[in-house]
Structure formats: structure tokens, C-alpha cells
Design an enzyme around this catalytic site. Sequence first.
Site, PDB file in Angstrom:
ATOM      1  N   CYS A   1     -16.615   1.405   0.114  1.00  0.00           N
ATOM      2  CA  CYS A   1     -15.463   0.566   0.480  1.00  0.00           C
ATOM      3  C   CYS A   1     -15.081   0.693   1.944  1.00  0.00           C
ATOM      4  O   CYS A   1     -14.408  -0.174   2.484  1.00  0.00           O
ATOM      5  CB  CYS A   1     -14.279   0.907  -0.406  1.00  0.00           C
ATOM      6  SG  CYS A   1     -13.658   2.591  -0.164  1.00  0.00           S
TER       7      CYS A   1
ATOM      8  N   ARG B   1       0.876  -1.181   0.000  1.00  0.00           N
ATOM      9  CA  ARG B   1       0.000   0.000   0.000  1.00  0.00           C
ATOM     10  C   ARG B   1       0.904   1.218   0.000  1.00  0.00           C
ATOM     11  O   ARG B   1       1.688   1.413   0.936  1.00  0.00           O
ATOM     12  CB  ARG B   1      -0.911  -0.024   1.222  1.00  0.00           C
ATOM     13  CG  ARG B   1      -1.682   1.277   1.414  1.00  0.00           C
ATOM     14  CD  ARG B   1      -2.811   1.149   2.421  1.00  0.00           C
ATOM     15  NE  ARG B   1      -3.943   0.469   1.840  1.00  0.00           N
ATOM     16  CZ  ARG B   1      -5.197   0.560   2.293  1.00  0.00           C
ATOM     17  NH1 ARG B   1      -5.476   1.294   3.356  1.00  0.00           N
ATOM     18  NH2 ARG B   1      -6.188  -0.079   1.700  1.00  0.00           N
TER      19      ARG B   1
ATOM     20  N   HIS C   1      -7.123   0.582  -6.753  1.00  0.00           N
ATOM     21  CA  HIS C   1      -7.378  -0.261  -5.579  1.00  0.00           C
ATOM     22  C   HIS C   1      -8.029  -1.568  -6.053  1.00  0.00           C
ATOM     23  O   HIS C   1      -9.213  -1.812  -5.828  1.00  0.00           O
ATOM     24  CB  HIS C   1      -8.298   0.489  -4.606  1.00  0.00           C
ATOM     25  CG  HIS C   1      -8.316  -0.079  -3.216  1.00  0.00           C
ATOM     26  ND1 HIS C   1      -7.544  -1.157  -2.815  1.00  0.00           N
ATOM     27  CD2 HIS C   1      -9.032   0.297  -2.111  1.00  0.00           C
ATOM     28  CE1 HIS C   1      -7.794  -1.414  -1.540  1.00  0.00           C
ATOM     29  NE2 HIS C   1      -8.681  -0.554  -1.089  1.00  0.00           N
TER      30      HIS C   1
ATOM     31  N   GLN D   1     -10.196  -4.023  -3.787  1.00  0.00           N
ATOM     32  CA  GLN D   1     -11.534  -3.508  -3.491  1.00  0.00           C
ATOM     33  C   GLN D   1     -12.481  -3.758  -4.673  1.00  0.00           C
ATOM     34  O   GLN D   1     -13.639  -4.145  -4.487  1.00  0.00           O
ATOM     35  CB  GLN D   1     -11.457  -2.016  -3.180  1.00  0.00           C
ATOM     36  CG  GLN D   1     -12.790  -1.432  -2.755  1.00  0.00           C
ATOM     37  CD  GLN D   1     -13.259  -1.981  -1.417  1.00  0.00           C
ATOM     38  OE1 GLN D   1     -12.504  -2.002  -0.449  1.00  0.00           O
ATOM     39  NE2 GLN D   1     -14.498  -2.440  -1.340  1.00  0.00           N
TER      40      GLN D   1
ATOM     41  N   ASP E   1     -17.336   6.999  -1.733  1.00  0.00           N
ATOM     42  CA  ASP E   1     -16.140   6.757  -0.925  1.00  0.00           C
ATOM     43  C   ASP E   1     -15.875   8.078  -0.214  1.00  0.00           C
ATOM     44  O   ASP E   1     -16.554   9.084  -0.471  1.00  0.00           O
ATOM     45  CB  ASP E   1     -14.979   6.373  -1.872  1.00  0.00           C
ATOM     46  CG  ASP E   1     -13.655   6.108  -1.147  1.00  0.00           C
ATOM     47  OD1 ASP E   1     -13.655   5.915   0.078  1.00  0.00           O
ATOM     48  OD2 ASP E   1     -12.604   6.094  -1.837  1.00  0.00           O
TER      49      ASP E   1
ATOM     50  N   ARG F   1     -13.923  -8.709   1.399  1.00  0.00           N
ATOM     51  CA  ARG F   1     -12.506  -8.424   1.138  1.00  0.00           C
ATOM     52  C   ARG F   1     -11.650  -9.666   1.405  1.00  0.00           C
ATOM     53  O   ARG F   1     -10.654  -9.908   0.725  1.00  0.00           O
ATOM     54  CB  ARG F   1     -12.030  -7.257   2.014  1.00  0.00           C
ATOM     55  CG  ARG F   1     -12.605  -5.882   1.638  1.00  0.00           C
ATOM     56  CD  ARG F   1     -12.100  -5.413   0.281  1.00  0.00           C
ATOM     57  NE  ARG F   1     -10.647  -5.462   0.219  1.00  0.00           N
ATOM     58  CZ  ARG F   1      -9.824  -4.453   0.537  1.00  0.00           C
ATOM     59  NH1 ARG F   1     -10.333  -3.296   0.886  1.00  0.00           N
ATOM     60  NH2 ARG F   1      -8.517  -4.580   0.441  1.00  0.00           N
TER      61      ARG F   1
HETATM   62  N1   CP Z   1     -11.561  -0.335   1.938  1.00  0.00           N
HETATM   63  C1   CP Z   1     -10.286  -0.343   2.398  1.00  0.00           C
HETATM   64  O1   CP Z   1      -9.305  -0.531   1.674  1.00  0.00           O
HETATM   65  O2   CP Z   1     -10.176  -0.124   3.740  1.00  0.00           O
HETATM   66  P1   CP Z   1      -8.835   0.047   4.571  1.00  0.00           P
HETATM   67  O3   CP Z   1      -8.207   1.352   4.152  1.00  0.00           O
HETATM   68  O4   CP Z   1      -9.271   0.053   5.997  1.00  0.00           O
HETATM   69  O5   CP Z   1      -7.920  -1.098   4.242  1.00  0.00           O
HETATM   70  N1  NVA Z   2      -9.939   6.673  -1.502  1.00  0.00           N
HETATM   71  C1  NVA Z   2      -9.564   6.220  -0.186  1.00  0.00           C
HETATM   72  C2  NVA Z   2      -9.827   4.759  -0.051  1.00  0.00           C
HETATM   73  C3  NVA Z   2      -9.523   4.154   1.272  1.00  0.00           C
HETATM   74  C4  NVA Z   2      -9.795   2.690   1.321  1.00  0.00           C
HETATM   75  C5  NVA Z   2      -8.103   6.561   0.079  1.00  0.00           C
HETATM   76  O1  NVA Z   2      -7.288   6.443  -0.835  1.00  0.00           O
HETATM   77  O2  NVA Z   2      -7.792   6.958   1.193  1.00  0.00           O
END
Ligand code: CP
Ligand code: NVA
Length: 321
Positions: A275, A111, A138, A141, A233, A302
Site C-alpha cells: 500500500c 483518518r 483501511h 486501500q 506493509d 487509489r
Molecule cells: N497507502 C496509504 O494510505 O498511504 P498514505 O498513508 O500516504 O495515505
Molecule cells: N499500516 C500503516 C498503513 C499506512 C498507509 C499505518 O497504519 O501506518
Amino acid sequence: TATKAPRHLLTIDNLTSDELTKLVDRALVHKKYFKEGNVPESIATSLRGKTVPMLFSKRSTRTRVSTEGAVTYLGGHPMFLGKDDIQLGVNESLYDTSKVISSMTSCMVARVGPHSDIQGLAKGSSVPVINALCEMFHPLQAITDILTIREHFAELKGLKLAWVGDANNVLHDLAIACAKSGINVAAATPKDYPIDIDIVEMIRRAGDETGAVFEVTNDPLVAVKDAHILVTDTWISMGQEAETQLKLKQFAGYQITNDMAAKGGANPDWKFMHCLPRHKEEVDDEVFYSDRSLVFPEAENRLYAAIAVLEAFVVNGGKIE
Ligand code: CP
Ligand code: NVA
């Protein structure tokens, strides 16, 4: 001896439409095994003796828990490496870090911030790299979301999904996944937050095979017209905290409510997805905690998506069948 380059999952666009369907099929099989507490031994030991490092430079609840759970399910060892634990792009290049970590492990789940970081990791890696979120995509997701949609709708072709929110990573891969699944998408984003033109083209190309349409607008009411699924989101993604006050203003009128859906003429049986993590400004409690809301089954899914991805990319070397 020359070794074959590993197959990475950096975006849903790395999958064919058929592969996406097959991954979701597998996720459903794993869900059944998991729920019944009856995982075939060959699956439960398929990552035995293997380490799955998780390089996370940002916070996570769902991605961390589901990935660690998926590795455990497959009999491997998840190794969480937060941003203060390792030299990820600090004091050592991404390339060097990637070469070293991949020499000792079976894959890398990462990440990161910029998309170029996940590309940099992939470049240095001798094992598959799975994108656990970057600023542009992502994929874990999006696979989950197709799985969740499949559980609630008999037929994907002809569905309309409306996105009302930011032009962000979650939208990008979700729209590509929908295009590859035959689901039409209309995305409403504020005028000052248009979807990157290259991404729009990518989404439209992804729909060539299925005929799925991708429509963009600045009007949430236009997007939700006849929609079967309403999705949003956070308006403020990780890393954008400094823009909070400005964005809250520019997203005025974007909160998903029953009233908005009715005004825009959404399908009367519309469902809601998100999400997570969620804030009240993007969707009110009435919708979020209603029977229309699929957010908690979506979050649970997930786990099954992560299992299917690790099985395909790590256990099966990138073969999806
Ligand atoms: N939806 C999602 O990726 O959540 P987190 O940021 O908690 O992993
Ligand atoms: N768009 C958000 C998604 C988190 C799961 C971010 O990037 O923070």
C-alpha cells in the site's frame, strides 16, 4: 422531520460481496474517463457546491492526494483539516465536532487513531463518514487492491494472496475484501503479533458466501506456497514508533525477496503489492522495483477507488449499483 441515517464506510465489512464488485466496476469506468480526459458532465458536476472535509489526525500522501483529486473530479470542494487545524477530540468531543462539521458538509473523510474514533464520528454525523484509515481498518486501500488485482488477473476465484508482515489495519480490510471476492488468503505474522481473533472470525464469515479460505501461520514460507500475489506493509504503523527497535527484531525473516518466494514455492508468476509507504526491511529493492511489482499502478488506483466511493456514498446516498 426524521432524517434517514446516513450510510457510512468504516470497514470493507460494511459492503456485501456484490457491492464490493460493483464499486470496483465503477472505479474502472472512472479510470477510463479520467485517462481519456472525457468525464461526462453529469459526473463532473455531481458534487458541485458541496464541501468534503478531510479530518486527518495522521500523515498521508496517497489518501490525501487521491481524496482531494476525487472530490475535484466530481466537482466538489475538498477541505483538508489536519490535526493542528481543528478541535478533533482535543478541547471538544468527537461527537460535538462531528455534529457541527456534518451540518455544513456533504460527508466526512477521516483518518484517525483508534477505531472508536471513527465510530464516534459516525455516531454524531448526519452525513456519510468514510474511514481514511484507523488503527483497525483501511477500506479505501482494500477496494484499490481488489481493483489492481482485477487488472492483472483474469479470474479472482482460486487466486491465493499471501500476506507476510504485521497484523494490521491494511491486512484486516484486505483479507475481508479478498474473502468477499473469492480470493484465498494466507497471512504470516510473527508469533507475538497474532491477528485479533474477532477479526479472524470476521474474515472467515466474509468468505462464507464465496468459499474463500483464510489461513494464518507464523511461517512466511508456508504463507507464500503457491501464492499468486505477495503483499506486505510497513512493520511499524503510524503511532507505533516507540516499538521500532523491538519490532525490527521480531520481524526477522519476514523481508519479501525473490529468494523467500522461491524457497516457499510461490507461483512462478507471482506479483508483489504494497500500500506504501515502503521501507527496505519489509521488501528488498530487487522485488520492489521489479516487473512483478504492482505498487505504482496500485497507488494510482487509489484515485479511482476514492471516486467510486464518493460517488456511491455521497452522490448516490449509499446506493451501490
Ligand atoms: N497507502 C496509504 O494510505 O498511504 P498514505 O498513508 O500516504 O495515505
Ligand atoms: N499500516 C500503516 C498503513 C499506512 C498507509 C499505518 O497504519 O501506518
